[in-house]
Scaffold this motif. Structure first.
Motif, PDB file in Angstrom:
ATOM      1  N   THR A  95      72.894  43.492  37.720  1.00 44.88           N
ATOM      2  CA  THR A  95      73.991  44.339  37.249  1.00 44.88           C
ATOM      3  C   THR A  95      73.507  45.764  37.050  1.00 44.88           C
ATOM      4  N   ILE A  96      74.345  46.703  37.478  1.00 46.72           N
ATOM      5  CA  ILE A  96      74.151  48.118  37.161  1.00 46.72           C
ATOM      6  C   ILE A  96      75.390  48.579  36.414  1.00 46.72           C
ATOM      7  N   GLN A  97      75.179  49.197  35.278  1.00 47.69           N
ATOM      8  CA  GLN A  97      76.299  49.616  34.437  1.00 47.69           C
ATOM      9  C   GLN A  97      76.166  51.107  34.147  1.00 47.69           C
ATOM     10  N   LEU A 143      78.489  46.195  39.936  1.00 51.02           N
ATOM     11  CA  LEU A 143      78.426  47.575  39.452  1.00 51.02           C
ATOM     12  C   LEU A 143      79.617  47.776  38.516  1.00 51.02           C
TER      13      LEU A 143
END
Length: 805
Positions: A95-97, A143
């Protein structure tokens, strides 16, 4: 063994401590060594990246692109990533937040760039350009964008602000040469701010090329006008849905196929000049489909309620590479009986904007409160073209003919042209144009033509011109005014004092063949037509030095002067009393002077005469009030006479060779039947106590009017006495009998001087030897006058009234 365990435990502790120590120092090393090295390989300046936290399972940092002392182009206060050591080994991030992402863009001259971005290649703003999909060394399963904002700064236009929440799930495949290639993206996006929407988007790479699917719900369109030109001040409400499928070429540079549809419900676009909604029973639908560079589009369900209630369906084509477009359709205006055909074409691309719009039809019927208008073949053409920073707009109107049956008016060959320039380089923003009507027919006769010029702004049009008569002795009516979509039409007009006569009048106001008219006429007034097409106005007509005569001289009127004001156009009625002055009227032998008539106009065929007065026979005559209806030209009134000279009155009624003094008073009831004038028991009498002298020199006429007296001497005495008669009183009665006028005269008195008569045996006899006598007498004399022959104006008056209907 115990010692070995201690050594192993100590070793593990040292390893863990070393690892922990390395992760503690890793952000510092990355921030001071690795990131500057990587950024040095990029052509962009002013990029600031920072790693604040790093472990084997997650990373936290921030990123700023642009001048951090001003408003940066991109700012991400918090970037976090979740991963695992095994996943990182294969290039996977779970995950990229991105929290609080802010992107600042700037729009200038139709191009969008990142704000405050400097490149070592250029000092200009960094343009966003499309490119093919590269292979990525790492990929992320998810994302997330939280509380993100996109701001677009536009020149001379309101900023666009979007608040974004999004989840993006990409799918990758391994590339044979290493890395990962994007296969698919699924995204759920929620936006607020300028555009409120919920979007489901899907991007997929296929063998035919990338395909994009978008399904968007737009519940609130109230801010949509902010995306358009600043001149659009319309208020927008309603919502809609967008569905689209786009197939691109492999290099993303062109569209191979497109299918898009926008459905708008409860739409309401309201401005000062128009009001657009969707049809009550269906939404407004816009669809676009095509392949390559050729696309077809259609618009249906549009309902216009202002400036006129109408609905339309349009369809056409658009060429993507050149920006060329064509279209056609029908405009159904509810107030019109025939649909209006619509055609348009043009070119719209970043380098050029040129468009042409045409409304046309073979016939048209327009119903207004004031009547119906039947149009022949018509066309309304508008062209728009950009030149440098200016927009050139030209409009032309051509109508073959327009017929107003109720007004008995036909207009032929109407043409109008109007062009103006709008843009930064035009300070006054004005245009010019022309208008003309070749012929205007009234009652089937070609009466005039019109020519005018215009000066126009974006909001209204000023015009001036002339209306030229096509009759002999042409005259020109000057006019000027203003046309505004918000106020309607306002016009004033003026006919300078012009000499008119019978031969310069059109035939629809023709006079009897033997009747002639001349005079000087001045006309001025105002006309207003509101935005609903309803006319109002006023007109003032001034007549000076007018003359009206019959060839046989039975009627002659001169020195006619009046001013007529009709203040309630299109109704032809006056709101106040008007004064008509007549210097002289001759009806055969009847001669009137110094006439004053006070009247009102109730309709084109009905007048109300409040009172009138004339000088007649050195006295005065007045009439009572009466209605005059040219559709039923029957007139009954009474002439009230005051101090009419006795002898002059008799002479004017054909009892010639009469003179003397004395005056008469009384009343003369008269009736005009439409063909002849009649007297009904009128009477005039001398003023009691005032005697006079009258001399009848035409004794032959007297002899015919006297009854048989039986005595020749008495008759002869009476005839000689009337040659110089001093009367005590007299009375005249007037009655029409068939075609004659019967005037009965009763007179009492005696000769002014003795006559050569005397008495013999009680009888009156001739005696010229004595002093003569002045024997009192009372006479009754009947005069039968051929009134219909003497005054032939009855038929002429009837003809005039018939022509006024």
């Amino acid at each position: 063994m115990k010692r070995l365990g201690i050594i192993i435990t100590a070793g593990l502790f040292l390893v863990i401590s070393a690892v922990m120590l390395s992760f503690s120092f890793a952000p510092h090393l990355i921030n001071t060594q690795l990131i500057p090295y990587l950024l040095s390989k990029n052509s962009l300046d002013n990029i600031d990246a920072d790693i604040s936290y790093l472990t084997l399972w997650n990373l936290t940092g921030s990123l700023t692109v642009g001048d951090s002392d001003d408003l940066p182009a991109i700012k991400i206060p918090r970037i976090s990533a979740v991963f695992s050591p095994t996943g990182l080994k294969s290039g996977k991030i779970e995950t990229i937040q991105l929290d609080g992402l802010t992107v600042r863009l700037i729009e200038r001259n139709g191009k969008i760039s990142l704000r405050n971005i400097q490149s070592s290649r250029s000092s200009q703003d960094y343009d966003i350009e499309g490119t093919s999909i590269p292979a990525f060394p790492v990929f992320a399963d998810l994302l997330e964008l939280r509380d993100c904002m996109i701001i677009i700064d536009r020149d001379d236009l309101p900023d666009i602000t979007l608040n974004i929440q999004a989840k993006v799930e990409p799918t990758f495949r391994k590339a044979p040469s290493g890395g990962y290639i994007l296969q698919k993206i699924q995204a759920e996006i929620i936006s607020a701010g300028t555009i409120t929407s919920t979007i489901h988007a899907e991007f997929q790479v296929t063998g035919e090329g990338p395909v994009v699917h978008i399904a968007a719900n737009l519940p609130d369109l109230s801010n949509i006008s902010l995306l358009l030109a600043s001149q659009l001040t319309a208020k927008v409400s309603g919502g809609g849905q967008l569905t689209t499928e786009i197939q691109l070429t492999n290099n993303f540079h062109a569209i191979k196929k497109l299918n898009a549809e926008i459905t708008l419900q409860d739409l309401d676009i309201n401005s000062n000049s128009f009001h657009l909604v969707n049809n009550p029973d269906s939404p407004l639908l816009l669809s676009v489909s095509g392949s390559g560079n050729d696309f077809e589009y259609s618009v249906s369900g549009a309902h216009l309620s202002q400036p006129a209630e109408a609905k339309t369906h349009l369809q056409g084509r658009y060429l993507l590479t050149t920006g060329e477009f064509t279209g056609k359709g029908e405009l159904e205006v509810f107030s019109l009986q025939e649909d209006i055909q619509v055609e348009f074409k043009g070119v719209a691309n970043p380098e050029q904007l040129e468009a042409e719009l045409i409304f046309h039809g073979k016939t048209q019927n327009i119903t207004l409160q004031s009547g119906k208008i039947d149009l022949g073949q018509y066309s309304l053409k508008s062209t728009v073209k950009t030149v440098d920073e200016n927009i050139l707009i030209a409009n032309t109107i051509n109508i073959s003919n327009a017929i107003l049956k109720e007004q008995k008016l036909e207009v032929h060959n109407i043409s109008s042209s109007l062009s103006y320039t709008y843009g930064k380089a035009t300070a006054k923003r004005k245009g010019s144009g022309k208008f003309s009507i070749e012929r205007m027919h009234f009652n089937g006769e070609d009466v005039a033509g019109i020519s005018a010029t215009f000066i126009a702004t974006l909001n209204d049009v000023d015009f001036s011109g002339n209306l030229t008569s096509h009759m002999p002795n042409q005259h020109t009516l000057l006019f000027s005014g203003n046309v505004s979509p918000h106020r309607g039409i306002a016009m004033n007009f003026n006919l300078p004092s012009s000499a008119l006569n019978t031969y310069s009048l059109p035939t629809f106001i023709s006079l009897p063949p033997d009747l002639h008219f001349s005079g000087k006429v001045n006309v001025h007034g105002e006309i207003f037509v509101d935005t609903k097409g309803e006319p109002t106005g006023n007109i003032t007509v001034t007549l000076n030095d007018g003359e009206l005569s019959l060839e046989d001289k039975k009627l002659f009127t001169r020195d006619i002067n009046t001013e007529i004001v009709l203040a309630e156009l299109p109704a032809l009625r006056s709101s106040s009393t008007h004064h008509l002055k007549i210097g002289a009227i001759d009806f055969g032998n009847l001669k009137f002077t110094n006439g004053n008539l006070y009247f009102r106009i109730h309709s084109p065929t009905e007048f109300f005469l409040e009172k009138s007065s004339f000088n007649w026979c050195n006295g005065k005559v007045e009439s009572g009030s009466l209605n005059i209806d040219t559709k039923n030209p029957i007139i009954s009134t009474t002439l009230y006479c005051d101090r009419l000279q006795f002898s002059e009155l008799l002479n004017q009624f054909g009892i010639s060779e009469t003179d003397g003094d004395g005056s008469l008073n009384g009343r003369l009831p008269i009736h005009f039947t439409g063909k002849e004038m009649l007297f009904d028991d009128g009477f005039l009498f001398s003023t009691p106590g005032n005697s006079g002298i009258v001399r009848f020199n035409n004794t032959a006429m007297l002899r015919q009017g006297m009854p048989d007296m039986g005595k020749a001497a008495y008759l002869e005495y009476s005839l000689q006495a009337m040659e110089n008669f001093s009367y005590n009183w007299t009375k005249l009665t007037f009655n029409s009998i068939d075609d004659d006028l019967l005037i009965k005269m009763q007179i009492d008195g005696k000769p002014e001087s003795p006559l050569p008569f005397g008495y013999s045996k009680g009888q009156l006899v001739t005696n010229d030897k004595g002093p003569g006598i002045q024997h009192p007498i009372r006479l009754d004399v009947n005069f039968h006058l051929p009134f219909a022959q003497m005054f032939k104006y009855g038929q002429s008056l009837q003809k005039i009234m018939e022509n006024m209907q």
